[in-house]
Design a protein around this motif. Structure first.
Motif, PDB file in Angstrom:
ATOM      1  N   ASP A 106      27.710  -1.295   2.489  1.00  0.00           N
ATOM      2  CA  ASP A 106      27.380  -1.730   3.847  1.00  0.00           C
ATOM      3  C   ASP A 106      28.055  -0.819   4.874  1.00  0.00           C
ATOM      4  OD1 ASP A 106      26.158  -3.800   2.461  1.00  0.00           O
ATOM      5  OD2 ASP A 106      27.473  -5.366   3.239  1.00  0.00           O
ATOM      6  N   ARG A 136      17.822 -10.804  10.423  1.00  0.00           N
ATOM      7  CA  ARG A 136      17.735 -10.981   8.967  1.00  0.00           C
ATOM      8  C   ARG A 136      16.877 -12.181   8.568  1.00  0.00           C
ATOM      9  NH1 ARG A 136      23.539  -8.918   6.575  1.00  0.00           N
ATOM     10  NH2 ARG A 136      23.271  -6.780   7.306  1.00  0.00           N
ATOM     11  N   ARG A 141      12.135  -9.662   7.683  1.00  0.00           N
ATOM     12  CA  ARG A 141      12.257  -8.997   6.370  1.00  0.00           C
ATOM     13  C   ARG A 141      10.884  -8.588   5.857  1.00  0.00           C
ATOM     14  NH1 ARG A 141      16.467  -8.849   3.184  1.00  0.00           N
ATOM     15  NH2 ARG A 141      15.157  -8.703   1.339  1.00  0.00           N
ATOM     16  N   GLU A 150      17.937  -5.215  -0.137  1.00  0.00           N
ATOM     17  CA  GLU A 150      18.042  -4.628   1.195  1.00  0.00           C
ATOM     18  C   GLU A 150      18.297  -5.679   2.278  1.00  0.00           C
ATOM     19  OE1 GLU A 150      15.443  -0.601   0.855  1.00  0.00           O
ATOM     20  OE2 GLU A 150      14.309  -2.425   1.347  1.00  0.00           O
ATOM     21  N   GLU A 151      19.026  -5.239   3.299  1.00  0.00           N
ATOM     22  CA  GLU A 151      19.305  -6.051   4.489  1.00  0.00           C
ATOM     23  C   GLU A 151      19.132  -5.165   5.710  1.00  0.00           C
ATOM     24  OE1 GLU A 151      19.974  -9.234   4.733  1.00  0.00           O
ATOM     25  OE2 GLU A 151      20.322  -9.678   2.629  1.00  0.00           O
TER      26      GLU A 151
END
Length: 182
Positions: A106, A136, A141, A150-151
């Protein structure tokens, strides 16, 4: 001071930009450069998505779907991605690793995002890193077609610097308050 220190000292966010934006080809060397950020294991746990044209409207629709706003409130939310001709979605794309924890991945992705904002500013573009409560969410998304690993970190809104832009104001800090010795 070095050129890097000067770039950091001059960094500012532009909440309003002109419709000009860098092309895909102009972005490529900047993306190549940001690949040099600190990245334990050289996993490259990030990717970037150009959001232009109608994709910005689809993002606005996804933000509205995530918000649950009334029709009157929805117009304001839907228009947010239209503030710049180019949005660059910042994606953490975590890799399986026994050596490199998710938090390190991250951090590498956040480093890429910040480095890219500095490079864009150095190239003369106005940039603002935007997030929000629905960054998010499931609709957002889906709109970005994110994989399970994934974010989204948010978006860089990129455009021309308005001719009437005023210099950014940041209160100076006392660095001794932020740098301690054990």
């Amino acid at each position: 001071m070095s050129a890097v220190a000067d770039a950091l000292a001059a960094r500012r966010s532009y909440s309003r930009v002109t419709p000009d934006a860098p092309s895909h080809d102009e972005l490529l060397p900047l993306v190549a450069a940001v690949a040099r950020v600190a990245d334990h294991g050289a996993l490259r746990p990030w990717r970037l998505i150009e959001v232009r044209g109608d994709a910005r409207r689809r993002l606005g629709d996804a933000l509205v779907a995530a918000s649950g706003h009334t029709a009157a409130e929805a117009a304001t939310t839907a228009a947010k991605p239209l503030r710049a001709e180019l949005l660059i979605a910042l994606v953490i794309s975590r890799r399986e690793s026994e050596k490199v924890a998710d938090w390190e991945q991250d951090a590498a992705a956040a480093g890429v995002a910040h480095a890219l904002s500095l490079l864009l500013a150095d190239a003369g573009w106005g940039v603002m890193w935007r997030t929000g409560p629905h960054t998010r969410s499931a609709p957002v998304r889906r709109m970005h077609e994110l994989a399970d690993n994934e974010e989204l970190l948010g978006w860089l809104y990129v455009g021309g610097v308005p001719p009437d832009a005023k210099p950014g104001v940041r209160l100076p800090i006392d660095p001794a308050e932020f740098l301690t010795v054990l």
